[in-house]
Design a protein around this motif. Structure first.
Motif, PDB file in Angstrom:
ATOM      1  N   ASP A 440       0.850  -1.194  -0.030  1.00 25.80           N
ATOM      2  CA  ASP A 440      -0.133   0.008  -0.065  1.00 25.80           C
ATOM      3  C   ASP A 440       1.123   1.157   0.044  1.00 25.80           C
ATOM      4  OD1 ASP A 440      -2.336  -1.605   0.091  1.00 25.80           O
ATOM      5  OD2 ASP A 440      -2.673  -1.405   2.421  1.00 25.80           O
ATOM      6  N   ALA A 441       1.985   1.256   0.751  1.00 26.73           N
ATOM      7  CA  ALA A 441       2.785   2.306   0.994  1.00 26.73           C
ATOM      8  C   ALA A 441       3.363   2.607  -0.493  1.00 26.73           C
ATOM      9  CB  ALA A 441       3.956   2.152   1.903  1.00 26.73           C
ATOM     10  N   GLU A 442       3.698   1.558  -1.395  1.00 25.36           N
ATOM     11  CA  GLU A 442       4.417   1.974  -2.650  1.00 25.36           C
ATOM     12  C   GLU A 442       3.111   2.164  -3.809  1.00 25.36           C
ATOM     13  OE1 GLU A 442       7.140   1.996  -3.509  1.00 25.36           O
ATOM     14  OE2 GLU A 442       8.414   0.747  -2.367  1.00 25.36           O
ATOM     15  N   GLY A 443       1.706   2.348  -3.169  1.00 21.10           N
ATOM     16  CA  GLY A 443       0.517   2.576  -4.019  1.00 21.10           C
ATOM     17  C   GLY A 443       0.459   1.384  -4.943  1.00 21.10           C
ATOM     18  N   LEU A 444       0.566   0.184  -4.594  1.00 24.46           N
ATOM     19  CA  LEU A 444       0.319  -0.955  -5.675  1.00 24.46           C
ATOM     20  C   LEU A 444      -0.809  -1.567  -5.171  1.00 24.46           C
ATOM     21  CD1 LEU A 444       3.831  -2.394  -5.511  1.00 24.46           C
ATOM     22  CD2 LEU A 444       2.981  -1.065  -7.325  1.00 24.46           C
ATOM     23  N   ASP A 445      -1.567  -1.960  -6.459  1.00 27.06           N
ATOM     24  CA  ASP A 445      -2.858  -2.901  -6.546  1.00 27.06           C
ATOM     25  C   ASP A 445      -2.502  -4.142  -6.395  1.00 27.06           C
ATOM     26  OD1 ASP A 445      -5.514  -3.226  -6.365  1.00 27.06           O
ATOM     27  OD2 ASP A 445      -5.559  -2.668  -8.630  1.00 27.06           O
ATOM     28  N   TYR A 446      -2.865  -5.195  -5.828  1.00 24.79           N
ATOM     29  CA  TYR A 446      -2.747  -6.530  -5.855  1.00 24.79           C
ATOM     30  C   TYR A 446      -3.737  -7.280  -5.282  1.00 24.79           C
ATOM     31  CZ  TYR A 446      -2.535  -4.924  -0.979  1.00 24.79           C
ATOM     32  OH  TYR A 446      -2.842  -4.463   0.234  1.00 24.79           O
ATOM     33  N   GLY A 447      -3.821  -8.415  -5.659  1.00 22.91           N
ATOM     34  CA  GLY A 447      -4.901  -9.553  -5.229  1.00 22.91           C
ATOM     35  C   GLY A 447      -4.232 -10.719  -4.467  1.00 22.91           C
ATOM     36  N   MET A 448      -4.595 -11.556  -3.762  1.00 24.90           N
ATOM     37  CA  MET A 448      -4.373 -12.327  -2.887  1.00 24.90           C
ATOM     38  C   MET A 448      -5.049 -13.594  -2.862  1.00 24.90           C
ATOM     39  SD  MET A 448      -2.657 -10.420   0.447  1.00 24.90           S
ATOM     40  CE  MET A 448      -1.157  -9.385   0.228  1.00 24.90           C
ATOM     41  N   PHE A 449      -4.334 -14.875  -2.959  1.00 28.89           N
ATOM     42  CA  PHE A 449      -4.855 -16.148  -2.849  1.00 28.89           C
ATOM     43  C   PHE A 449      -3.638 -17.270  -2.397  1.00 28.89           C
ATOM     44  CE2 PHE A 449      -3.383 -17.999  -6.574  1.00 28.89           C
ATOM     45  CZ  PHE A 449      -2.953 -17.093  -7.237  1.00 28.89           C
ATOM     46  N   GLY A 450      -4.349 -18.128  -1.653  1.00 33.04           N
ATOM     47  CA  GLY A 450      -3.369 -19.234  -1.355  1.00 33.04           C
ATOM     48  C   GLY A 450      -3.561 -20.223  -0.349  1.00 33.04           C
ATOM     49  N   HIS A 451      -2.747 -20.900   0.132  1.00 29.26           N
ATOM     50  CA  HIS A 451      -2.844 -22.128   0.832  1.00 29.26           C
ATOM     51  C   HIS A 451      -2.579 -21.793   2.431  1.00 29.26           C
ATOM     52  CE1 HIS A 451      -2.018 -23.397  -3.246  1.00 29.26           C
ATOM     53  NE2 HIS A 451      -0.768 -23.011  -3.004  1.00 29.26           N
ATOM     54  N   VAL A 452      -3.798 -21.141   3.166  1.00 24.24           N
ATOM     55  CA  VAL A 452      -3.526 -20.873   4.315  1.00 24.24           C
ATOM     56  C   VAL A 452      -2.842 -21.822   5.362  1.00 24.24           C
ATOM     57  CG1 VAL A 452      -4.651 -18.444   4.576  1.00 24.24           C
ATOM     58  CG2 VAL A 452      -5.796 -20.650   4.447  1.00 24.24           C
ATOM     59  N   ASP A 453      -3.427 -22.969   5.063  1.00 25.31           N
ATOM     60  CA  ASP A 453      -2.883 -24.182   6.088  1.00 25.31           C
ATOM     61  C   ASP A 453      -1.441 -24.451   5.843  1.00 25.31           C
ATOM     62  OD1 ASP A 453      -2.918 -24.784   3.205  1.00 25.31           O
ATOM     63  OD2 ASP A 453      -4.021 -26.774   3.633  1.00 25.31           O
ATOM     64  N   ALA A 454      -0.744 -23.823   4.836  1.00 26.43           N
ATOM     65  CA  ALA A 454       0.639 -24.149   4.687  1.00 26.43           C
ATOM     66  C   ALA A 454       1.295 -22.786   4.897  1.00 26.43           C
ATOM     67  CB  ALA A 454       0.931 -24.897   3.534  1.00 26.43           C
ATOM     68  N   GLY A 455       0.621 -21.992   5.121  1.00 30.31           N
ATOM     69  CA  GLY A 455       1.028 -20.410   5.322  1.00 30.31           C
ATOM     70  C   GLY A 455       1.741 -19.930   4.252  1.00 30.31           C
ATOM     71  N   VAL A 456       1.172 -20.257   3.203  1.00 32.17           N
ATOM     72  CA  VAL A 456       1.806 -19.787   1.724  1.00 32.17           C
ATOM     73  C   VAL A 456       0.469 -18.732   1.093  1.00 32.17           C
ATOM     74  CG1 VAL A 456       2.359 -20.170  -0.719  1.00 32.17           C
ATOM     75  CG2 VAL A 456       2.890 -21.858   1.037  1.00 32.17           C
ATOM     76  N   LEU A 457       0.955 -17.510   0.939  1.00 29.78           N
ATOM     77  CA  LEU A 457       0.054 -16.625   0.172  1.00 29.78           C
ATOM     78  C   LEU A 457       0.538 -16.345  -1.311  1.00 29.78           C
ATOM     79  CD1 LEU A 457      -2.272 -14.486   0.475  1.00 29.78           C
ATOM     80  CD2 LEU A 457      -2.118 -16.380   2.293  1.00 29.78           C
ATOM     81  N   HIS A 458      -0.078 -16.290  -2.026  1.00 27.83           N
ATOM     82  CA  HIS A 458       0.202 -15.589  -3.508  1.00 27.83           C
ATOM     83  C   HIS A 458      -0.019 -14.394  -3.625  1.00 27.83           C
ATOM     84  CE1 HIS A 458       1.324 -19.562  -4.502  1.00 27.83           C
ATOM     85  NE2 HIS A 458       0.216 -20.201  -4.353  1.00 27.83           N
ATOM     86  N   VAL A 459       0.873 -13.562  -4.205  1.00 27.56           N
ATOM     87  CA  VAL A 459       0.392 -12.024  -4.337  1.00 27.56           C
ATOM     88  C   VAL A 459       1.208 -11.637  -5.196  1.00 27.56           C
ATOM     89  CG1 VAL A 459       0.777  -9.716  -2.915  1.00 27.56           C
ATOM     90  CG2 VAL A 459       0.850 -11.885  -1.782  1.00 27.56           C
ATOM     91  N   ARG A 460       0.477 -10.957  -6.316  1.00 30.76           N
ATOM     92  CA  ARG A 460       0.851 -10.303  -7.451  1.00 30.76           C
ATOM     93  C   ARG A 460       0.781  -8.899  -7.565  1.00 30.76           C
ATOM     94  NH1 ARG A 460       1.247 -14.703 -12.544  1.00 30.76           N
ATOM     95  NH2 ARG A 460       2.418 -16.223 -11.282  1.00 30.76           N
TER      96      ARG A 460
END
Ligand SMILES: Cc1cc2nc3c(=O)[nH]c(=O)nc-3n(C[C@H](O)[C@H](O)[C@H](O)COP(=O)(O)OP(=O)(O)OC[C@H]3O[C@@H](n4cnc5c(N)ncnc54)[C@H](O)[C@@H]3O)c2cc1C
Ligand code: SF4
Ligand code: SF4
Length: 1024
Positions: A440-460
């Protein structure tokens, strides 16, 4: 005219000598050095673009041995390689400026399946879904899951140690690898498998490279045992590749598979693998939980994981909103509906698996009762998906998440560079809060999804890397995220591998990093395998994230308007969804039929991007070029084109290589409908062909095919002569000379006579306008297309008979060229004129308020896809497909009940219809249902005909190959009670050409049933 684009010779002497030596040594695979091939292999799903010298396609293990043993000769030690599978890596892992070794084209055989031992031996180029399809009948599957399962190869999975949804119960690829058949860089073949102490002792005695690597690995493990324990995090996603933590087996032996899995092709080439298989869980259900915000979803993950479920996946509001406008939503929307509390801003998908129904119910009960008894803040409610179809559809939506993120408007697009971090799940919510603050501080837009059981979040994060000023963001964000991950005790590369992000390896491996370097040196002393990735053998530097050329830096040379004009080619992000292995999916028949990645949407998009760049560098204004061509009188131009066609360009014209790739495109439009980024190959192909043939002469068949709609009325006047020619051997030979084949015969039926006989009037604006409101309610105008009217008028007449029997009042619009064939072949000026003329005429009819309905899917959908690009806004007439029109009149159909319980009606939809208007295909189901009939809509690939594609001689073999991939089985699978039907004229023609009895159009079948029913009274029980 556009200039010739000379392809500069790039390859150095070292490489030309190496290829000569390979050929001399009888390398059995393919060696491709063309600019076309190397362009297509210059990208993966990362932000980078690096063109190799050539691509090798080995056929067998011996070819790999040859590649390696030649490369180990002192004269070739400067040659380097990147092995490649599906090329779906997200971090430039398979990119090189040396040689790409593609394992997927030929080394894709399933060698053995042993259902008793539950093992399989496969070549490295086998696609994961290919393997699971072969295993299905044994009730087994290869468990590690990944979103790219329909195109990622086993070799790629092993080398990235792939995993994804379900990793908490199934682990990673390395957990299922029993043995690896590897080729080392000195040409040694080695079967790597866990060695018991005794076997290890024998290997430690070996004087060769296999002995060297084992001695070293053994010593490293002994000398660093404590340090290894302290360095490798105890995470589901531990540091993978060069995995020292799992080197030592429980019995004190050694397992070098732990080092090779995840090594990203830096240590050895994997030729084959023996894999462990698991029984397919028989029952599955999903509990889909909705939240007020994403943070609430993340914070709930711990609670959900503790319920001992199979997996917990999460999706944020952004991805969810993109899914809502995607083709997948139709199937899954009901499970994620907004409620009174407003928009859903996050979801968790909880999976439960069981071996029988009872167990499934018990598990579901346990989870749903736990949810009911624990009111977490932000949790709104849930739905349960219990049937196989729904479960698969929800997973398909989840698998499309990355692709969906790419389907946004504007130049800022989500890119992969910090996308797969993993932290201990208990820290995930706090970690993500900081991660988001950073973006947010960089002013970037993004979406997130992932495998919360394994602690992995995909962020692009969405960046426009064609804007030079945004490039530094890659470094700034990567550094900050790497630091943040370390702070939370996680890893920077939790799933997708290191590749161009290898510079962070020393930070994470710490004091053990030099041991990784020693391993690399033992395997690959001359740093020839994927140099710069993961570890260097002492010499050579690690690749830095801002070191490899960025795709954006190439694309930026194309001006934004041109980028915009070429139908999303510039936004292809290489996710590889168009390499779908499934022969019953519509995407992409030319790739499936050829196995050549140039002949895929990604291949064609890559070639067009490069072509646009080369033209931009020469200062060519393509818009102006096209305008000149569209205005130019036909008599001007042949001479300069003749001269250009006869001339030669040193090194060849790159445009020829682009044309070669465009030639094999069927213009089926599956890409336009199914590519997550909506890369529309037929649209940019037409623009390319227009410009290309502004420079070069066209083959004779082109003007014939393109003007077919204009020619048919003339030909029909001497229909007997045409049929004589098209139906006789000498005539066919003559057609062959022009490049045409398997031409259909004109119908002998006279449409005007038959219409008169039925009292059906030709539609005229004044007559339509004069209809009373109630007459208009029952009326429709049938928009003719040349193919149906001249070759298959019986279909139009059957539709009319059906309409009359149902009490409707059809009119028939005078036949005008629709222009589709002109568009397909790049006659865009002529297409615009045809479209304008036809649209004006149809709009006059439509002004009456009587709906227009077209029969052929491809011709009718042209009004929606091609016309708007050629006409001023608001000038395109609305032409419905028959099922769309009938689908709105179900109540009028419902008065008829044609009871045929024992007959299985099977619809094989046209692929353009299936991929671009999925809802309309479903309307057929509703129509059959309203009439009391049961319809199955079959998943089938492309029939291979696609308009005129299969009628071109040079395409015929490919057309037939494509037919055999999926259609033949669907058509020939017909039993006495199974009636397959097809909506496409091309599809029906292809079926006949391939020797099967013709298929009816569903309207013809309905007509037969309804008319028979009207004669024999309702509810007659004869089956058709
Ligand atoms: C949309 C999208 C979603 C993804 N989702 C997931 C996911 O859920 N889980 C996941 O783990 N990954 C995921 N990935 C990343 C990627 O799909 C995986 O890493 C996959 O395993 C790569 O397989 P591939 O065949 O495409 O390999 P490639 O990309 O071709 O190669 C990957 C690496 O393996 C090496 N390699 C390939 N074959 C061999 C061989 N025979 N011998 C030696 N080295 C070899 C290459 O050199 C390269 O370093 C995703 C990627 C995309 C684009
Ligand atoms: S064409 Fe579409 S599906 Fe294929 S790689 Fe590009 S973005 Fe992905
Ligand atoms: S139109 Fe069809 S054949 Fe052509 S690239 Fe798209 S999917 Fe492939």
């Amino acid at each position: 005219m556009i200039p010739a684009l000379a392809v500069e010779p790039k390859m150095g002497r070292l490489y030309t000598d190496y290829f000569d030596a390979l050929r001399l040594a009888r390398f059995a695979g393919d060696i491709e050095v063309s600019a076309g091939s190397t362009t297509v292999f210059a990208t993966d799903n990362s932000i980078y673009q690096l063109r190799p010298q050539a691509v090798l396609f080995p056929r067998q293990r011996a070819d790999l041995v040859l590649i390696a043993s030649l490369a180990s000769e002192p004269r070739f030690r400067g040659v380097c390689f990147a092995v490649r599978g599906g090329g779906t890596g997200t971090n430039g892992q398979s990119l090189t400026d040396g040689i790409v070794i593609d394992m997927s084209r030929h080394m894709n055989r399933i060698v053995a399946i042993d259902p008793v031992r539950r093992t399989a031996v496969v070549e490295a180029g086998v696609v994961k879904d290919q393997l699971n399809k072969a295993l299905k009948s044994h009730g087994l599957f290869f468990a590690p899951e990944l979103s790219t399962s329909n195109r990622a190869t086993i070799g790629g999975m092993i080398n990235t140690d792939a995993c994804g949804q379900g990793s908490c119960i199934y682990g990673k690829t390395s957990n299922h690898v029993l043995a690896l058949n590897a080729v080392l860089m000195d040409g040694t073949e080695w079967l790597s498998r866990p060695l018991a102490p005794e076997a290890l002792r024998a290997v430690l005695e070996r004087p060769d490279r296999v002995g060297d690597v084992h001695r070293l690995a053994d010593a490293i493990e002994r000398e660093n045992r404590d340090l290894i324990g302290a360095t490798y995090p105890k995470l589901n996603r531990f540091l993978t590749g060069y995995d020292l933590a799992h080197l030592r087996t429980e019995d004190g032996g050694l397992n070098l598979n732990s080092v090779l899995c995840g090594a990203e092709g830096t240590l050895a080439m994997i030729a084959e693998a023996e894999l462990n298989l698991l029984p397919i869980p028989r029952f599955a259900a999903l509990i889909n939980i909705r939240y007020d915000d994403f943070d609430a979803a993340l914070r709930d993950a711990r609670f959900l994981t503790e319920l001992k479920v199979a997996s917990v996946e999460t999706i944020d509001a952004k991805v969810l909103s993109l899914a809502r406008s995607d083709i997948v939503w139709e199937e899954v929307g009901q499970f994620f509906a907004h409620d009174r509390a407003g928009d859903v801003a996050g979801i968790n998908i909880v999976e439960v698996l069981a071996n029988d129904e009872e167990e499934l119910c018990a598990k579901l009960d346990q989870v749903t009762s736990a949810l009911a008894g624990d009111g977490r803040p932000g949790r709104r409610g849930f739905t349960v998906a219990g049937n196989k179809h729904d479960v698969e559809a929800i997973w398909a939506m989840r698998k499309r998440a990355v692709g969906l993120l790419g389907n946004v408007e504007g130049p800022r697009r989500p890119v992969a560079f910090v996308e797969d971090t993993a932290v201990p799940p208990e820290h995930l919510a706090d970690y993500i809060a900081e991660f988001r603050a950073l973006l947010d501080a960089e002013g970037l837009d993004y979406g997130m999804f992932g495998h919360v059981d394994a602690g992995v979040l995909h962020v692009r994060p969405a960046l426009d890397l064609t804007d030079e000023r945004q490039e530094p963001l890659v470094r700034r964000v990567s550094d900050a995220v790497a630091k943040l991950t370390l702070k939370y005790g996680g890893v920077f590369w939790g799933e997708h591998g290191k590749g161009a992000r290898s510079e962070y390896a020393p930070d994470f491996f710490g004091p053990l990093y030099p041991e990784l370097q020693r391993l690399k040196a033992a395997f690959d002393p001359h740093n020839q395998l994927n140099p710069g990735k993961i570890a260097t053998p002492g010499h050579g530097a690690l690749t830095r994230i801002d070191e490899l050329p960025l795709r954006g830096a190439f694309d930026r040379r194309i001006d934004p308007d041109t980028r915009q004009a070429f139908d999303n080619a510039a936004y292809c992000n290489g996710n590889g969804a168009c390499f779908d292995f499934n022969t019953d999916s519509a995407m992409c028949p030319s790739f499936k039929g050829t196995g050549d990645r140039r002949f895929s949407p990604k291949g064609r998009a890559s070639l067009i991007r490069e072509w646009l760049r080369l033209l931009a560098e020469r200062g060519v204004d393509l818009k102006a070029e096209a305008e000149v061509l569209r205005k130019r009188p036909a008599w001007r131009g042949p001479l300069p084109r003749l001269i250009a066609s006869l001339g030669r360009t040193k090194g060849g014209d790159f445009s020829h290589q682009v044309r070669e790739a465009m030639d094999t495109c069927l213009a089926c439009k599956a890409c336009a409908g199914q590519c997550p980024v909506k890369v529309n190959v037929p649209a940019f192909r037409s623009k390319f062909l227009e410009l290309y043939y502004g420079r070069y002469l066209r083959p004779l068949k082109d003007p014939l095919i393109a003007s077919i709609e204009h020619l048919l009325p003339v030909i029909a006047k001497v229909g007997w002569l045409y049929n004589l020619v098209a139906g006789s051997r000498p005539g066919q030979a003559l057609m062959g000379k022009v490049g045409l084949t398997a031409l259909p015969l004109l119908s002998r039926q006279s449409l005007p006579t038959e219409l008169r006989r039925r009292g059906v009037a030709i539609a005229r604006p004044a007559d339509l306008a004069a209809l009373s409101p109630s007459e208009k309610e029952r009326s429709l105008v049938l928009v003719q297309d040349s193919f149906t009217s001249y070759f298959e008028p019986a279909l139009l007449l059957d539709f009319i008979d059906l309409l009359l029997a149902l009490g409707f009042k059809p009119f028939v619009a005078p036949l005008k060229p629709n222009g589709k064939a002109l568009h397909v072949h790049g006659y865009l000026g002529a297409f615009e004129r045809a479209a304008e003329h036809n649209a004006r005429h149809l709009s006059r009819l439509a002004a009456s308020g009587v709906p227009l309905v077209g029969l052929d899917p491809s011709m009718t959908l042209c009004y929606r896809s091609e016309y708007p690009g050629a006409l001023e806004a608001g000038k395109t007439p609305t032409v419905l497909l028959p099922q769309e029109w009938l689908g709105e009149r179900l109540d009028q159909l419902a008065v008829r009940k044609l009871h045929r319980p024992e007959t299985q009606y099977v619809l094989l939809p046209h692929c353009t219809e299936r991929t671009n208007t999925a809802d309309s295909v479903k309307s057929w189901g509703a129509i059959f249902d309203a009439l009391g009939l049961k319809l199955t809509i079959e998943d089938a690939g492309c029939c291979g005909m696609a308009g005129t594609f299969g009628h071109e001689r040079k395409n015929r073999a490919l057309s037939e190959t494509i037919y055999k991939l999926s259609w033949r089985q669907k058509v020939e699978g017909a039993g006495p009670r199974r009636i397959p039907m097809a909506t496409g004229y091309s599809c029906r023609s292809q079926v006949k050409l391939m020797g099967s009895p013709g298929l009816p159009h569903p309207l013809q079948l309905l007509k037969a049933l309804v008319c028979e029913d009207s004669r024999g009274g309702f509810h007659n029980s004869h089956d058709m």
